[in-house]
Design an enzyme around this catalytic site. Structure first.
Site, PDB file in Angstrom:
ATOM      1  CE  LYS A  55      -5.181 -28.422  19.662  1.00 52.30           C
ATOM      2  NZ  LYS A  55      -5.860 -29.633  20.168  1.00 52.30           N
ATOM      3  CB  SER A 307      -8.751 -22.537  15.390  1.00 53.84           C
ATOM      4  OG  SER A 307      -8.536 -23.198  14.149  1.00 53.84           O
TER       5      SER A 307
END
Length: 332
Positions: A55, A307
């Site tokens: 992110k 991720s």
């Protein structure tokens, strides 16, 4: 590709803009998964990113795309945790202040880390949609600048830089496995990968519980789904009924979307820990989970995005010790 809201050129520009502000994370071959699948399997270790997830790429690109006046007003977003952490970090680095709105479903470890980074925190409701209502209020009443977690061209372009790095590390990649939630990562990575390697397949992976993008793609337009507790908490939340960017890009670019059970996600987390020596959260384990499930068919060289690592370590220990569905009662 040229008619998409975010193009390869946008992603290449984002890569130049955020260079030096984010880590270029390692890409390593997995001996265990390569042997199991019979083809090279590379792991993109994005959970090693500064804030523990991908992110930071999108948040940094979005903050840097704002004017000095906009940054001075402060930024705000709804988040399931990782975007909030990234936006708090990116805003602080550029002399701005972030306000993060989250639902009561966000794990406390993620809330605490966002506070540690100096952001203002608002806990509102039981869903991402309810948290977004508070974001809209702060934009209207206090003049804060919204930086959405996924449905924003600058955010998508930032996430897409991951795809550029994968192609550079594995030029012969034929399949890229990407976690799918609101679609910022999947849309950006797919645009980057297919922009460089048009024949490469990009497969979105998510949990069976409350998979908003999958339900929306099946319906043909954005729909709401009930959020349920899951090991893949970072993949929770809706995509927004007025979604302007990621729904269209995921519809046009993803070759397939696969839903995974809690037991399969737990198996992915265990494999990452026992075989790869990596601690990852449930939402990051879906690529490994899909490979272990055997549902992907014949493959060529594969890239798997890990991720994020921002998992509660008590929960992680329970999964490693064999629990397949810690949230069974909550999701019933």
């Amino acid at each position: 590709m040229t008619n998409l809201p975010v193009t390869l050129a946008d992603i290449e520009q984002a890569a130049r803009r955020i260079e030096g502000r984010i880590l270029r994370t390692p890409f390593v071959l997995s001996a265990s998964l390569s042997e199991r699948c019979g083809v090279p399997v590379g792991l993109k270790l994005e959970h090693h990113q500064t804030t523990g997830s991908f992110k930071l790429r999108g948040a940094t690109n979005a903050v840097l795309s704002l004017s000095p006046e906009e940054r001075a007003r402060g930024v705000v977003a709804a988040s399931t945790g990782n975007h909030g952490r990234a936006l708090a970090h990116a805003a602080k680095a550029e002399g701005s202040v972030a306000t993060i709105c989250m639902s009561h479903l966000v794990p406390e470890n993620k809330v605490a880390e966002i506070r540690r980074l100096g952001a203002n925190v608002r806990i509102v409701g039981r869903s991402q949609d309810e948290a977004q209502v508070e974001v809209d209020r702060l934009v209207a009443e206090d003049g804060l600048v919204m930086v959405p977690p996924f449905d924003n061209p600058a955010v998508v372009a930032g996430q897409g830089t991951l795809g550029l790095e994968i192609v550079e590390a594995m030029p012969d990649v034929t399949t890229v496995l990407v976690p799918l939630s609101g679609g910022g990562l999947a849309a950006g990575v797919a645009a980057a990968v297919k922009g460089r390697l048009p024949k490469t397949r990009v497969i979105g992976l998510t949990m069976q519980r409350g998979a908003a993008m999958k339900a929306s793609l099946d319906a043909g337009w954005p729909v709401q789904v009930e959020e349920k507790a899951s090991l893949a908490d970072s993949l929770g939340g809706g995509i927004g009924l007025d979604n302007a960017v990621t729904f269209r890009m995921c519809r046009d670019l993803l070759d397939e979307v696969i839903l995974l059970s809690e037991a399969e996600i737990a198996a992915g987390m265990r494999h990452a820990y026992t075989q790869e020596r990596e601690v990852i959260e449930g939402g990051a384990a879906v690529g490994i989970a899909a490979l272990l499930s055997g549902r992907l068919g014949r493959l060529g060289p594969v890239a798997v995005i890990l991720s994020g690592r921002n998992v509660d370590m008590g929960l992680h220990q329970r999964v490693i010790n064999g629990e397949a569905d810690p949230f069974a009662e909550d999701a019933a």
